[in-house]
Motif scaffolding. Structure first.
Motif, short mmCIF file in Angstrom:
data_model
loop_
_atom_site.label_atom_id
_atom_site.label_comp_id
_atom_site.label_asym_id
_atom_site.label_seq_id
_atom_site.Cartn_x
_atom_site.Cartn_y
_atom_site.Cartn_z
N TRP A 90 0.84 -1.21 0.00
CA TRP A 90 0.00 0.00 0.00
C TRP A 90 0.86 1.25 0.00
O TRP A 90 0.57 2.21 -0.70
N VAL A 106 -8.29 2.79 -13.28
CA VAL A 106 -8.34 1.40 -12.83
C VAL A 106 -8.84 0.51 -13.95
O VAL A 106 -8.27 -0.55 -14.23
N LEU A 107 -9.88 0.96 -14.63
CA LEU A 107 -10.44 0.13 -15.70
C LEU A 107 -9.44 -0.01 -16.84
O LEU A 107 -9.33 -1.07 -17.45
N LEU A 158 -7.00 -2.60 -15.88
CA LEU A 158 -7.58 -3.93 -15.87
C LEU A 158 -7.83 -4.42 -17.28
O LEU A 158 -7.58 -5.57 -17.62
N SER A 206 -4.86 -10.32 -16.09
CA SER A 206 -5.25 -11.63 -16.57
C SER A 206 -6.17 -12.24 -15.52
O SER A 206 -6.99 -13.06 -15.82
N PHE A 207 -6.03 -11.81 -14.30
CA PHE A 207 -6.81 -12.40 -13.24
C PHE A 207 -7.16 -11.30 -12.27
O PHE A 207 -6.30 -10.67 -11.69
N TRP A 208 -8.42 -11.03 -12.12
CA TRP A 208 -8.88 -9.93 -11.29
C TRP A 208 -8.71 -10.28 -9.82
O TRP A 208 -9.19 -11.29 -9.35
N ASN A 209 -8.00 -9.44 -9.12
CA ASN A 209 -7.78 -9.67 -7.71
C ASN A 209 -8.27 -8.45 -6.95
O ASN A 209 -7.88 -7.32 -7.24
N GLN A 210 -9.11 -8.68 -5.98
CA GLN A 210 -9.77 -7.55 -5.35
C GLN A 210 -8.80 -6.63 -4.62
O GLN A 210 -8.88 -5.41 -4.74
N THR A 250 -6.92 -4.61 -7.08
CA THR A 250 -7.75 -3.55 -7.64
C THR A 250 -7.86 -2.37 -6.68
O THR A 250 -7.76 -1.21 -7.08
N TRP A 251 -8.02 -2.68 -5.43
CA TRP A 251 -8.07 -1.62 -4.44
C TRP A 251 -6.80 -0.80 -4.42
O TRP A 251 -6.82 0.42 -4.33
N PHE A 258 -6.62 1.40 -7.35
CA PHE A 258 -7.55 2.51 -7.15
C PHE A 258 -6.95 3.55 -6.20
O PHE A 258 -7.05 4.76 -6.42
N PHE A 259 -6.30 3.06 -5.17
CA PHE A 259 -5.67 3.95 -4.20
C PHE A 259 -4.61 4.80 -4.88
O PHE A 259 -4.57 6.03 -4.73
#
Lengths: 799, 799
Positions: free
Chosen positions: B118, B299-300, B303, B308-312, B315-316, B319-320
């Motif tokens: 982070w 972010v989009l 992605l 290749s693999f969405w990881n929450q 993504t956060w 976004f940060f």
């Protein structure tokens, strides 16, 4: 233990009615249930019966049946993982039939398929929008009628005294409406209870939840939510839209309805889990989009919850469905509001436009927002803990439909009484402006030209109350009103969520947050009396709403986008994001999000994004189930029937092996076949001997499997004669010849990644000579989770 | 053929300088290059030299060197796939060292790692925001100075005549500034040319592009873009921000800079491709966010291009980083604009606020929007085709740095001249209002109190021109001005993209679109003279801008969100989405998007989302490379050195096998080891004999591999004596013992899905006894694509 679980579990029910399979002896000796792992073998008995939101029993038809065998108190434990849930098969079964079909298909054929995918998504969006529109209009009309009646009654009795008659009228009216909603939910389709978001989350995660996407569920959901909202419960109509969209998607994409017994013979290609789940994602997104006017938020919601693998075309289609859904709702609502063509009502909930200079925020407000986020996190955690206890109480004592119905009626009556009392004893009179926005201004004991401000908050649909809190002029509410309202509504909403009615938790959360947020704004403005502009109460109401909602549901990126889209203004993007993040961090410290709590209470084998960080010391060997029931490439029908009939195991995937030379060398993996495929093969009697004797027999096609999807008959309904038991079946053509495999030394995170990324249902563990050692399924992976004291292992239960 | 390719290819250059490895004979007989597949063995020679945007040569140090051996005309062919590019390794190498480290790490350790992730993302966002701020301020100051000088000069000469002197001043000034920008790009870091988006797309797709994330590239990029924008080219400063963000991310996350030779000894855990690529995603998102004030769009974007693999959690974090980046930019710009704390400038480009009732759109406008989308698609396709031809011309004839510099200067001079001529001959005089928004109103031949309207469009930074087109009052521009402007700017922008300068194509596209969009609005309003409100020219300018941008770049969901966020108003969500979709469909019918064209021209093995639909008849056996160079678990050092030194193969991954019994039975797969790992092992001389004799030798640790990452030395720089060649090396501890494998009958789509979903670099193909049959790498999959006549196979080329 087996005796008791039989009463409630799906597999045992099938066994009871399975007279056909009775004569088949259990031959296969290799079956050893992994249940022996459970340390609680003879001790405490864990089982989950009829739960509040997700009902697990597949084929209950009469109420007596479901009540008869149930013990009075059902113990529960969230440290369990139910064995009852199956995975969806997101992996294509690339058997010979499938490959032949794909190879026969021309380039043009694939293009047509692609186009029909778009058409289906468009239809999904359109129908979801229509449903949202229907709910909105019916709720508005009925609620308008109800409030008008009650208002007139109150006005009549205010002067002559005897307001208790008004209270009675209000309470009875509410209870009656809620009763209707509770009856259809509790007696006809218990899975339609609640917001449906936990169920859709599970479905998108890849878990097959019985009856969740049926037409009946949709009908009950729609009428249920109308009843709950009109009945004045502290609920919203937004959450159920997501479930409705998902059902619409599942229905439309399959081109038939088993409930209506109609098959339109279209979209047959989409009759498998892979395609269906994609469409359900689109449906859920369309639902979010219709509910909040947030198409991008909808796409993100679907992706956050569902996507194991981001696919650009799929994302586009989901976006298309979302857009069509918003657009449809928008258009029909504009016609209803007699402003046809004015497309400014994008969703069911509309926060109104935040405009002008007063909405700008300044740097020094950021810490204030963060503090509000922390408050939201704390209140959210409190809400969730209270609701958790309540849910456990409900699971134990309120599991009969009639009890559930009575509880719902009680809540409705209490809500009306509390609201009435609050209004009655408040003396917060506000002048009624010439262009007042209040729909039903209650004068009560206020002077002429004034109205009771507390009544605006209670005597209204929750959506309107939220909007008033956001946009009314500073000074509309006094702090005491807001404080009292927050307090009462908090407990009412908490009590309401989890009732056997269709209802969402979004709007109540927003309302609670908006109330205390506005309170914060007013207090801040009164402390620093110099400038009242910066602490615009509406702005703080918005921040408070975001904080409270984030504290309760903890959805993340999608929630930010939904909030931003619903406010129609990106200026608040950064503060909303900061607030949601703070609320999430603070809330997660205490307890999980509301939906996750409810999922956990159902013991669903939910797979998170990654394996627990400290699980590198586990390997596939320790995780897998073994020994595995394997089938030979050419297998005796009798053995297959026995394997499938074995209720103590109830396996769904069987590795197909081939013996190399002699008996001493173990067999090598050559494919994987599913229970559903075997059932279809047995049903069509695709036996080798038959093929030789009767040359006319039709070759089994992919269509036969598709026609049987998704409700494959149980093995007991298939009659196999003693002669046929001696026949052989050749599985070569039907098995998946290239199942994914891992070596036995693979670490758990690696297995997890493969399983999750590809959306698998079965993963075969092989040794270095390609011999089957074990099988990894969803339960084997979902068992491990990171607790307070490091890695914990959940127990499996046959409930 | 080998002789010619040697001149330009990376591998041959290493060979020339590789005096160390000269003495090592090529022993390994199993090496057979897959090049024999190429039907063009002796025929036409395909190679790609120094290309305009992506330069492929790793170690060019002096200019003479790069010029000397290059043939005068370099033929090219986009039906080729270069063998020069390597994949990134998104799959963790879970060898014993790694697992030991992971198992040693406590729960707390993982939490600290997560926190430092982070922190790194926060830093990335902050630094990216700072860079954006720096670029913005410098451009604003310098451009302001330039326009002031030219304006004064023009005003001086307008009356006395001799405006040609003004023209000369303007043209020379522009050319000089652009020259500086072109020099640093063409001579020092050619990879910094262009917008950098194609390169970042490739990187996120998993392709290792040399030098793309180096500090030097960043510096050249930043100063290059300042020069191009100030030099008055038809370019934007937004695209390069994405590249800059990516470089910042790669630098910060590694905690060291190889260019500066500083190692801060932090974030050592992140020194591998998996982690680095995650951070680069965050950097790219932060760049988008800073450029357009669009954190969600950023972010989009990341992605869409990368995940290749969405990881929450990932993504956060992305976004940060995006949020911090916007926030930083916003804050510093507010200080610069002397309104500290006013956070209303979220991005470099700011479309201004669309507010009020005039912005609402109506149902009957939807078809108009769709028609405009189609026009945008057509114009975009035209733009792309022209630019494609131009790029081919440039690849063939304009590949020397000095030519590139001269071309850039020419474009700068022509741009100035054309602008001047247009302004000179236009007589579109508009009254200068009291609160006019024009920064540099040119009076020229207009009456006092009026200004030349054409000059607003040309005599300004493109960002300001776009804003004027969106927001100026109806009637500010006359149709002829807009038509002429569209025409000239279209060709100027098309000529400019692909020059050896750092510059983006977003703003020029928006500007062209806004111009013809506004034109459409004006024409529509004049046709239906009844109501001029609905055809607000600003609204149509926005729609036109979206259509043109969509027609050129064809980005999808992220572009919609970026546009919506940049307008600060979600009302336009639906029309923008419809327009972008139409533009994409129409444009795709003719030609690919601009970035894809440039990627294809570089012959990069880019993997799309799915395998071609009609590729089910291909299996792993047909796709894979074979035979494979395998290593034994305990292998002779000499053989390893020879394998690595074999320049004709240059393999990067070697399956490790173990002989079971005797020589007749083929060896079984037991692991996979990478070239880079072997190099580190050789460098540290981890030989079995050494370990026995000198007990003091330090055990090799993961740190040693991390220190060498990512610039592993070439094999030629490692000296291995003849004695050492006879030693053995034990690979057990270092190889990845559980590589992903597929059976040889697996269909291409299935192989593709596994490869893409997990971000693999090598996928081992095994037979049913786990013996190595072949190896699938990125090139084997990227070769197949869907052409006009069904499935086509690209040829591989050693360039």
């Amino acid at each position: 233990m087996a005796n008791i679980t039989k009463k409630v579990s799906w597999s045992s029910r099938a066994d009871e009615s399975g007279a056909v399979g009775e004569g088949t002896p259990l031959l296969n000796g290799s079956e050893q249930r992994r249940l022996s792992r459970q340390p609680s073998e003879g001790g405490s008995i864990f089982q989950i019966g009829r739960l509040s939101t997700v009902d697990l029993e597949e084929e209950i038809t009469s109420e007596e049946d479901s009540l008869a065998g149930r013990p009075k108190e059902i113990p529960h434990n969230e440290k369990l993982l139910s064995l009852k849930y199956e995975s969806l098969d997101y992996d294509n079964i690339e058997n010979q039939l499938f490959l032949e079909e794909e190879r026969r298909m021309s380039h043009m054929g694939f293009r047509c398929l692609e186009i029909s995918r778009w058409v289906v998504c468009g239809l999904i969006g359109f129908l979801t929008g229509l449903i949202a529109c229907f709910i909105d209009i019916v709720v508005e009309e009925l609620a308008g009628f109800k409030y008008q009646v009650v208002k007139e009654n109150i006005e009549k009795f205010t002067e002559v005294g005897g307001l208790s008659i008004s209270l009675l009228l209000w309470a009875v009216l509410n209870s009656a409406i809620v009763m209707v909603g509770a009856i259809i939910v509790a007696f006809f389709e218990p899975i339609a209870a609640g917001s449906g978001i936990p169920q859709i989350k599970c479905y998108l995660n890849g878990i097959k939840i019985p009856r969740v996407v049926r037409l009946k569920t949709l009908l009950v959901k729609v009428f249920g939510v109308i009843c709950s909202v009109v009945g004045g419960l502290a609920v919203g109509k937004e959450g159920p839209m997501i479930h409705s969209g998902a059902v619409v998607a599942a229905g439309v994409s399959q081109g038939r309805s088993t409930s209506l017994k109609r098959d339109f013979k279209i979209f047959e290609y989409f009759r498998r889990d892979t395609e269906k789940r994609d469409f359900v994602s689109a449906g859920a997104a369309a639902g979010v989009s219709a509910a909040f006017g947030a198409p991008v938020g909808g796409v993100l919601f679907s992706l956050e919850e569902g996507a194991s693998f981001w696919n650009q075309m799929l994302t586009w289609r989901i976006f298309f469905a979302s857009m069509i859904s918003t657009f449809t709702l928008n258009f029909f609502l504009s016609v209803y509001h007699q402003k046809p063509g004015d497309l400014s009502n994008p969703g069911l909930i509309n926060f109104g436009r935040f405009q002008g200079d007063s909405v700008a925020y300044n740097l020094y407000e950021i810490p204030l927002f963060i503090a509000m986020g922390a408050i939201g996190g704390l209140l959210g955690a409190l809400f969730n803990v209270l609701n958790y206890w309540l849910t456990i109480f409900r699971i134990r004592y309120v599991h009969r439909p009639c009890l559930q119905m009575m509880e719902a009626m009680l809540v409705a009556a209490v809500t009306a009484t509390v609201s009435f009392t609050m209004i009655y004893f408040s003396n917060d009179c506000q002048p009624l402006g010439p262009e007042h926005t209040e729909e039903y201004p209650l004068q009560l004991f206020c002077a002429d030209g004034e109205y009771n401000s507390m009544a605006t908050a209670f005597f209204n649909t929750p959506e309107r109350s939220v909007r008033s809190l956001f946009h009314n002029q500073p000074g509309t509410y006094n702090p005491l009103t807001l404080g009292l309202f927050t307090l009462t509504y908090f407990f009412l909403a908490c009590w309401t969520y989890g009732l056997a009615v269709s209802a969402g938790v979004f709007i109540p959360s927003l309302l609670i947050g908006a109330a205390w947020g506005r309170l914060c704004g007013i207090l801040l403005a009164s402390i620093t009396s110099t400038s009242s502009i910066w602490a615009d109460p509406g702005k703080y109401a918005l921040i408070g709403a975001a904080a409270q909602l984030g504290g309760i549901v903890r959805m993340t990126l999608s929630l930010t986008v939904i909030m931003v889209e619903a406010t129609g203004n990106v200026t608040y993007g950064l503060p909303i994001m900061l607030v949601l993040m703070t609320a999430k961090i603070v809330g997660d410290y205490f307890v999980e999000g509301l939906y996750d709590i409810h999922i956990k209470l159902q013991s669903v084998p939910f797979l998170h994004w990654e394996a627990p960080a400290t699980s590198h010391w586990l390997t596939a060997r320790e995780v897998m189930s073994s020994p595995v029931t394997c089938l030979n490439r050419i297998e005796k029908v009798g053995k297959i029937v026995d394997t499938l009939s074995n209720t103590s195991t109830n396996h769904n995937g069987f590795p197909v092996v081939v013996q190399v030379s002699g008996n001493d060398e173990p067999a090598k993996l050559c494919g994987l076949i599913l229970r559903s495929q075997l059932i279809v093969l047995l049903k069509h009697k695709v036996f080798v001997e038959l093929a030789r004797s009767r040359l006319t027999q039709r070759k089994l096609q992919l269509k036969d499997f598709r026609d049987a999807y998704p409700r494959f008959p149980p093995i007991q309904s298939i009659h196999v004669s003693q002669d046929e038991r001696e026949c052989m079946m050749d599985l070569t053509e039907f098995m998946n010849p290239t199942p994914y495999t891992v070596p036995q030394d693979t670490s758990l995170p690696r297995v997890f990644k493969l399983f999750r990324a590809l959306g698998l249902r079965h993963l075969v563990v092989v040794d270095d000579e390609n011999r089957v050692i074990g099988l990894v399924t969803r339960k084997d992976l979902a068992r491990y989770h990171l607790g307070k004291h490091g890695l914990e292992e959940l127990q499996l239960a046959q409930t």
